[in-house]
Design an enzyme around this catalytic site. Sequence first.
Site, mmCIF file in Angstrom:
data_model
loop_
_atom_site.group_PDB
_atom_site.id
_atom_site.type_symbol
_atom_site.label_atom_id
_atom_site.label_comp_id
_atom_site.label_asym_id
_atom_site.label_seq_id
_atom_site.Cartn_x
_atom_site.Cartn_y
_atom_site.Cartn_z
ATOM 1 N N ASN A 14 0.828 -1.212 0.000
ATOM 2 C CA ASN A 14 0.000 0.000 0.000
ATOM 3 C C ASN A 14 0.860 1.258 0.000
ATOM 4 O O ASN A 14 0.487 2.278 -0.602
ATOM 5 C CB ASN A 14 -0.953 0.000 1.195
ATOM 6 N N LEU A 94 -2.878 1.430 17.895
ATOM 7 C CA LEU A 94 -2.364 2.602 18.590
ATOM 8 C C LEU A 94 -3.259 2.993 19.760
ATOM 9 O O LEU A 94 -4.489 2.924 19.674
ATOM 10 C CB LEU A 94 -2.243 3.781 17.615
ATOM 11 N N ASN A 108 -6.808 4.566 7.663
ATOM 12 C CA ASN A 108 -6.436 3.152 7.563
ATOM 13 C C ASN A 108 -7.202 2.514 6.414
ATOM 14 O O ASN A 108 -8.280 2.979 6.038
ATOM 15 C CB ASN A 108 -6.786 2.432 8.875
ATOM 16 N N HIS A 110 -8.896 -1.120 5.428
ATOM 17 C CA HIS A 110 -9.297 -2.428 5.945
ATOM 18 C C HIS A 110 -9.812 -3.274 4.782
ATOM 19 O O HIS A 110 -10.639 -2.811 4.002
ATOM 20 C CB HIS A 110 -10.387 -2.279 7.013
#
Length: 207
Positions: A14, A94, A108, A110
């Site tokens: 990514n 985190l 993010n 997913h």
Amino acid sequence: MKKIVVLVSGGGTNLQALIDAANRGEIKNGKISCVISSNPEAYAIERAGNAGIPCVIIPRKDYSDSVSYSKAILAELDRQEADLIVLAGFMTILDKCVTEAYAYKIINVHPALIPSFCGEGFYGLRVHEKALEYGVKVSGATIHFVNEEADAGAIILQGTVDVENDDTPEVLQRRIMENVEWKLLPKAVSLFCEDRISIKNGKAYVD
């Protein structure tokens, strides 16, 4: 020009998608200014080096718990003056000290359509194994903001692929990466850098 800091732990596919998109001029008003790796052996470090992007290694194993590790990450993010943080295969959850300091500034990807097959324990091939076990006909990926709860932040973009009868978790994973993750992640990063994402009542809207 917004500073983008990418957090990695593994191969960095990514990250590479972001680098390639940036080189094509697809990320507007943003630049990958730093890569932070939790794994000293991650191939993503080499990808960053090849692209001329500074890399900071903060090994997870050097810290006794997630809070102390998160504080070290937070200190580095502050030092880098990060405008946007992208979790690109970053394998550590985190602590809220980071998610609160950078609320709606952490993105993010997913590999499923949230709220399906998500949350704690759902990562990597396990996501695709569960999707195939369930017998879904479409799957995909979700780009979302990160908060203190795993995979529960505001959804920015989603994309789908068809699930084929003979799919294995590995084959489905690859199809989703190539057709959704590697396209939508750079798009979401650019939207953020262009100030085209707004938050209303905890939901993300693209202008």
